[in-house]
Each structure stands twice: as C-alpha cells, then as structure tokens.
Design a protein around this motif. Structure first.
Motif, PDB file in Angstrom:
ATOM      1  N   GLU A 378     -27.414 -78.390  35.674  1.00 37.99           N
ATOM      2  CA  GLU A 378     -27.167 -77.231  36.533  1.00 37.99           C
ATOM      3  C   GLU A 378     -27.680 -77.528  37.941  1.00 37.99           C
ATOM      4  O   GLU A 378     -28.818 -77.955  38.116  1.00 37.99           O
ATOM      5  N   VAL A 379     -26.829 -77.299  38.945  1.00 39.96           N
ATOM      6  CA  VAL A 379     -27.214 -77.435  40.350  1.00 39.96           C
ATOM      7  C   VAL A 379     -27.160 -76.046  40.978  1.00 39.96           C
ATOM      8  O   VAL A 379     -26.100 -75.413  41.010  1.00 39.96           O
ATOM      9  N   TRP A 380     -28.287 -75.575  41.468  1.00 39.18           N
ATOM     10  CA  TRP A 380     -28.382 -74.256  42.094  1.00 39.18           C
ATOM     11  C   TRP A 380     -28.534 -74.395  43.600  1.00 39.18           C
ATOM     12  O   TRP A 380     -29.048 -75.399  44.098  1.00 39.18           O
ATOM     13  N   TYR A 381     -28.087 -73.374  44.318  1.00 36.33           N
ATOM     14  CA  TYR A 381     -28.262 -73.363  45.769  1.00 36.33           C
ATOM     15  C   TYR A 381     -28.411 -71.914  46.235  1.00 36.33           C
ATOM     16  O   TYR A 381     -27.963 -70.984  45.556  1.00 36.33           O
ATOM     17  N   PRO A 382     -29.062 -71.674  47.391  1.00 36.31           N
ATOM     18  CA  PRO A 382     -29.206 -70.303  47.909  1.00 36.31           C
ATOM     19  C   PRO A 382     -27.868 -69.772  48.407  1.00 36.31           C
ATOM     20  O   PRO A 382     -27.146 -70.475  49.123  1.00 36.31           O
ATOM     21  N   SER A 383     -27.542 -68.553  48.059  1.00 36.79           N
ATOM     22  CA  SER A 383     -26.222 -67.996  48.344  1.00 36.79           C
ATOM     23  C   SER A 383     -25.926 -67.874  49.833  1.00 36.79           C
ATOM     24  O   SER A 383     -24.767 -67.836  50.231  1.00 36.79           O
ATOM     25  N   SER A 384     -26.956 -67.809  50.665  1.00 34.86           N
ATOM     26  CA  SER A 384     -26.741 -67.644  52.104  1.00 34.86           C
ATOM     27  C   SER A 384     -26.419 -68.952  52.818  1.00 34.86           C
ATOM     28  O   SER A 384     -26.170 -68.951  54.015  1.00 34.86           O
ATOM     29  N   SER A 385     -26.430 -70.076  52.103  1.00 38.55           N
ATOM     30  CA  SER A 385     -26.269 -71.386  52.747  1.00 38.55           C
ATOM     31  C   SER A 385     -24.922 -72.004  52.426  1.00 38.55           C
ATOM     32  O   SER A 385     -24.719 -72.547  51.337  1.00 38.55           O
ATOM     33  N   ALA A 386     -23.985 -71.926  53.375  1.00 40.60           N
ATOM     34  CA  ALA A 386     -22.680 -72.561  53.186  1.00 40.60           C
ATOM     35  C   ALA A 386     -22.789 -74.083  53.068  1.00 40.60           C
ATOM     36  O   ALA A 386     -22.109 -74.677  52.230  1.00 40.60           O
ATOM     37  N   PRO A 387     -23.626 -74.767  53.877  1.00 43.14           N
ATOM     38  CA  PRO A 387     -23.737 -76.222  53.713  1.00 43.14           C
ATOM     39  C   PRO A 387     -24.185 -76.630  52.316  1.00 43.14           C
ATOM     40  O   PRO A 387     -23.681 -77.611  51.762  1.00 43.14           O
ATOM     41  N   ARG A 388     -25.112 -75.870  51.729  1.00 46.29           N
ATOM     42  CA  ARG A 388     -25.558 -76.226  50.382  1.00 46.29           C
ATOM     43  C   ARG A 388     -24.508 -75.867  49.334  1.00 46.29           C
ATOM     44  O   ARG A 388     -24.361 -76.561  48.329  1.00 46.29           O
ATOM     45  N   SER A 389     -23.774 -74.803  49.579  1.00 45.98           N
ATOM     46  CA  SER A 389     -22.653 -74.479  48.695  1.00 45.98           C
ATOM     47  C   SER A 389     -21.631 -75.612  48.687  1.00 45.98           C
ATOM     48  O   SER A 389     -21.197 -76.074  47.617  1.00 45.98           O
ATOM     49  N   LEU A 390     -21.278 -76.079  49.874  1.00 52.19           N
ATOM     50  CA  LEU A 390     -20.306 -77.168  49.966  1.00 52.19           C
ATOM     51  C   LEU A 390     -20.868 -78.475  49.418  1.00 52.19           C
ATOM     52  O   LEU A 390     -20.154 -79.253  48.781  1.00 52.19           O
ATOM     53  N   THR A 391     -22.150 -78.706  49.643  1.00 51.40           N
ATOM     54  CA  THR A 391     -22.787 -79.911  49.100  1.00 51.40           C
ATOM     55  C   THR A 391     -22.742 -79.898  47.577  1.00 51.40           C
ATOM     56  O   THR A 391     -22.446 -80.923  46.938  1.00 51.40           O
ATOM     57  N   ALA A 392     -23.022 -78.749  46.982  1.00 47.77           N
ATOM     58  CA  ALA A 392     -22.962 -78.638  45.525  1.00 47.77           C
ATOM     59  C   ALA A 392     -21.558 -78.933  45.017  1.00 47.77           C
ATOM     60  O   ALA A 392     -21.376 -79.632  44.002  1.00 47.77           O
ATOM     61  N   PHE A 431     -32.191 -77.834  42.310  1.00 47.61           N
ATOM     62  CA  PHE A 431     -31.974 -76.861  43.381  1.00 47.61           C
ATOM     63  C   PHE A 431     -31.835 -77.591  44.710  1.00 47.61           C
ATOM     64  O   PHE A 431     -32.610 -78.505  45.018  1.00 47.61           O
ATOM     65  N   LEU A 432     -30.844 -77.185  45.502  1.00 47.20           N
ATOM     66  CA  LEU A 432     -30.650 -77.735  46.844  1.00 47.20           C
ATOM     67  C   LEU A 432     -31.442 -76.902  47.840  1.00 47.20           C
ATOM     68  O   LEU A 432     -31.230 -75.691  47.974  1.00 47.20           O
ATOM     69  N   LEU A 433     -32.364 -77.551  48.548  1.00 50.81           N
ATOM     70  CA  LEU A 433     -33.267 -76.855  49.458  1.00 50.81           C
ATOM     71  C   LEU A 433     -33.465 -77.672  50.729  1.00 50.81           C
ATOM     72  O   LEU A 433     -33.042 -78.825  50.818  1.00 50.81           O
ATOM     73  N   ASP A 434     -34.121 -77.052  51.699  1.00 48.25           N
ATOM     74  CA  ASP A 434     -34.558 -77.807  52.877  1.00 48.25           C
ATOM     75  C   ASP A 434     -36.027 -77.522  53.143  1.00 48.25           C
ATOM     76  O   ASP A 434     -36.589 -76.549  52.649  1.00 48.25           O
TER      77      ASP A 434
END
Length: 552
Positions: A378-392, A431-434
C-alpha cells in the motif's frame, strides 16, 4: 531507459487527460464564487497582507507542532533564543543577546537573555519563562519533543536573565537546534507543563504578531503593539487556507490573495512563472533543502523483508518522476541528506542504480515473491498534494509495466492532518512525504528519521524518531553512529561518520529518497519584502504593500 519507454508514452497520455480535466476544473472554478473570503482584500488599501496557502495547521501549540503547516504560523507569531539572518544560514541572537558561552567539555551552554520583553498576554519574559518554555517542549512529550529530550539533561534559569542548559552529551549543532521554529518562548500564564497538555487552538508568545482569529479556513494576525523589536512593515496578516492547489491558483490569479505559497502544483507553478515574465506578478524561486521521500514501515508485511524494501529502491526511476510529475522543478536526490550539504553521498544510486528492474526482480525472488505470489504494498499520500498523487500513480504504473506482476502498488490517500496524526501509530505500510528541516545541519535529516530511544530488532522502534516518522527502523549501530556524529567537532571525522550512516540507510531502506524541491513564492505587483528563512518559512514581518503598485 528503454525499459520504460512504453510506460513513459502511456503516462504522457494519462497526463494529457489529467491536464484537460484540470482545465475543466479551472474553468468551473473561475465561474463559481471564489473560496477566498474577501477577494478584494489585496486591493483594500488597509496595509494588511493576505496570504493564500493550502497548508492546514493541525495545531498551533509549538510543543506538538511538527509540520510546516503549523510551524510556519508559530514561527511568525513568536521569537526563539536564536534565529537565522534573512537569506542566510548565519545564526543571530533573538531572545538571547549573544551566542552561548559553551563549556570546554561541550556540555554546558550559558545564554544571556533579553530584557524588556513581554508576552501577548502582558506576562513578563525572563530566563524563568524561557526555562518554562523549553521544559514544556520536552516534558509535554509532543511529536517533536525528542529533538530536545534526546540531547538536554537540564534547563535552568541561573539568574533573572541568564539561562543554563546542560546536555547529556556534546552536540555540535545544538545552537542551531535552538533556532527551530517549534522552540519559542510561550507564556507561563497561558500554558501548562504535563504530558499531553496541549493547547492546539491558541498561541501566546512574544512575537511581532498576535493571533486574533483561528478559524477552519482562515487566521488573522494583528501587529503586537508592545513588541520589543522592529515593528512589521505591514499592518497585519490574513491567512486564507484553500482546499486545493486549484483554488489557490485561481485565488491568486484573481488577486484574492497577495501572496501564494505552499502548495501549488507543478503545472500551476509553470503557468504562474510564465505569466510573471509578462509582468503580471512576481515569481520568487528559492533553492531549498526540502527532501521528498517514501517511508517504508518495516513492521508491515511484506515490507518486513529487507529485500522488498531494497527492490522498491532499485525499481524507482527518479528521472521519470522529475520530468513527468515535477516539470523540472526539483532535482534527483539519492540520500536523505540533501545535496546542499558537503557530507551528501549518492548512496542509493551507487547501490541500486536508477530504475534497475532486473535487480528489483532478483531481490523479490530472493524474498519468496513471484508473479503468482506478488508483493502487494500500500502506498499512501496526503490528499492535498497533487505531486504526491501523481508520483503514486507513476510508481503504480511503473511496477505494473516493468515488474512482471511480482510487485504491486495499491494507491490510497488520506487527509493530511489525519496522516500526520496517525503515521506514528504504524497505520500506513508506506507513505509519500516531504521533509522541511528543523535546523540547518545534516543531523536534522538523519536523527529524526533513524534514531530510536526504545526498541529492538524484533519489534522495531517503539519510541523515537523512526517511530514518529512511520518507518519503525531500529539499529543499535545506527544509534551509536548518530551519537558519535553529534559529539564530533572535527568536520572531516564527522563526514566519515555520516558516510557510514548513509551506507546503512541504503542497505536497510527504511526510506527511499526521491527528490529535492525548489520552493516558489508568488506575489502581486506592489508587494515587496517577500522572502523565506533558511528553513523555508515565509517571513511575514518584512512584507509590505505599496499602494501605487496595486492601483496601477
């Protein structure tokens, strides 16, 4: 690269569809009423500044604030013992009046404290108040408390205006840590010391602004008239919290906000930057030290097997993400330490290469996975981040195209405040984070991620940095090396220790570093004094509105 050519072309078509969808959303948004509360605020002529952002704060309590969305607000309402010169990494005294006097053994810091300072509630600031603030940061045991608790043995007011801090062991970067946005002075009349005793909806400090409104989608900062230092260049700040990059983009284009910062999507940044060259507004790029990464939770299957974590590190193609998701607004990074530090080593590139699919397959096979028995992550990302959505989505497409069914990414999203609250509970496999630095030293990209106060090889980290970051990594050797680099005063010897740390990082893969970001701030014409501090906080106090520029 030939292995990914079909995937790249297919992703290009996906991007085209996504872009067309975004255009439709923009058109609909522009016809609808703006989310910005007062679209004419930036032209109101009252000398106030309206800042637009998508970063929604989880808390305003500095003892529990460990996200940029919270810390950037705390930073602008507060003072710390030390701060950074604007546009520089050089430290200067703030609530202290000089740099610390450090004992020969490196364990005792004696700090002279500024006189004539009061809190927003009129309480007096002195060494006792600063002792209270630092003790509360440690003893309330919030998310960032380990930053001080790992190092500090005691904090004591040894005079009305003298503070003495004793360390458990020498720490070369300790003075820089005292400039962290989350360790300001807070009023002893307004806060309590005690585990979990937080005040998320208020802030009472000594800074140039005081909080007068904290709503779900806006905050109001008024100038603190009794501020000890130079008064702000503006008459106050309104912060508008927008629900998406699209709304922030539209709000700025329609002049509903004076400044847009965090987080615009890469295509929106490209558009605004292009129009800035036509004179429509100002674009202020900033070379940052922000690292984006993928956290891998060693306590969740199949990531409990190091070969699976290594396979993920091997199959990732950063250049594809860089080109297709970020539009060149970043650079590849191959360590959790960014390239801006001399101790940086590209250990992930050296160990795994780039997009090394065959190595990834070998590692998965070694771990017992196959096309019939795939490793599902499972790869999760914060919903407010389009770059992380696209990265996922890129990672999912890459795995599907190149891994012969041996590795499958299941993409999920969650609202950012929930994510930051739950990641330390171990709910997310990855999780994708910065990471925005707390203070400018390579230690701050290592210790918060890899240290562990309590744990074991069997259970992983139960308390400490890696637990709070969601990887639950545990290594006695790593704890030992982190302690050594913190104590070491010789830069060359310290660099050698960091080299060993980075080698372990690449071998154990609790995190996969992805890219190092550039930050962009956009300001309307007639807005001056816009800048970031060394840890990427937007500095409110220097921003000024020139009425003639706005009326033009």
């Amino acid at each position: 690269m030939s292995l990914f050519s079909l995937s790249v072309r297919r992703w290009g078509r996906i991007r085209l569809v996504f872009s067309l969808l975004c255009m439709c959303v923009l058109l609909v948004s522009s016809c609808a009423s703006s989310q910005v509360s007062n679209p004419s605020a930036s032209a109101s002529g009252n000398g106030r500044i309206t800042i637009g952002t998508t970063a929604k704060p989880r808390t305003l309590d500095p003892a529990d604030a460990y996200e940029l969305s919270s810390l950037s607000l705390v930073y602008n309402m507060s003072d710390r013992l030390y701060t950074y010169e604007p546009g520089s990494t050089e430290l200067k005294p703030e609530l202290a009046t000089a740099l610390p006097n450090i004992s020969d053994d490196g364990l005792t810091y004696t700090i002279p404290i500024r006189k004539g300072v009061v809190f927003h509630d009129d309480a007096k600031f002195d060494a006792k108040a600063m002792e209270f603030s630092l003790r509360r940061f440690i003893e309330n045991k919030g998310k960032p408390s380990f930053l001080l608790s790992d190092s500090v043995d005691s904090v004591k007011a040894t005079g009305d205006y003298e503070l003495t801090i004793k360390l458990k062991q020498p720490f070369a970067a300790f003075t820089s840590l005292l400039a962290f946005s989350g360790v300001p002075a807070v009023s002893p009349q307004a806060y309590e010391i005690g585990e979990g005793k937080f005040e998320p909806n208020k802030f009472i400090g000594t800074g140039p602004y005081k909080l007068t409104k904290f709503g779900t989608d806006s905050l109001t900062f008024d100038v603190f008239e009794k501020y000890w230092g130079e008064k702000p260049a503006n008459n106050g700040v309104n912060v508008q919290i927008l629900s998406s990059g699209v709304n922030l983009y539209n709000g700025f284009r329609k002049k509903g906000v004076d400044i847009a910062y965090v987080s615009l999507d890469p295509d929106q940044i490209t558009s605004l930057e292009k129009m800035s060259k036509e004179g429509k507004w100002l674009a202020i790029p900033n070379e940052g030290s922000v690292v984006s990464y993928l956290t891998l939770n060693r306590n969740q299957k199949p990531l409990d097997k190091v070969e699976v974590r290594q396979a993920i590190a091997a199959m990732i193609d950063r250049k594809l993400i860089y080109d297709r998701v970020l539009y060149g607004q970043a650079e590849e990074v191959y360590s959790m330490i960014p390239t801006t530090f001399d101790v940086y080593k590209p250990v992930f590139k050296q160990k795994y290469g780039e997009g090394n699919v065959e190595k990834a397959k070998e590692l998965l096979k070694k771990a017992g996975f196959s096309e019939d028995n795939p490793a599902v992550v499972e790869v999760w990302y914060p919903s407010s981040s389009a770059p992380r959505s696209l990265t996922a989505l890129v990672l999912k497409a890459l795995a599907k195209k190149t891994m012969d069914g041996m590795l499958v990414f299941d993409v999920n999203t969650v609202e950012s405040t929930s994510a930051f609250k739950n990641i330390g509970e171990g709910l997310y496999p990855s999780f994708l984070l910065d990471w925005y630095p707390d203070f400018l030293d390579a230690d701050n990209y290592i210790q918060p991620f890899l240290s562990c106060e309590t744990g074991s090889s069997e259970k992983g980290c139960e308390k400490g940095g890696s637990q709070s970051q969601g990887s639950f990594f545990y290594s006695e050797r790593m704890n030992e090396l982190i302690g050594k680099q913190r104590e070491e005063q010789n830069p060359e010897k310290r660099e050698q220790i960091f080299a060993q740390i980075q080698e372990i990082l690449a071998s154990e893969v609790p995190y996969v570093p992805l890219w190092q970001s550039k930050d962009y701030v956009f300001a309307q014409n007639g807005i001056t004094g816009v800048g970031l501090d060394a840890t990427q906080n937007l500095i409110y106090r220097n921003i000024k509105k020139e009425e003639r520029g706005l009326n033009g």
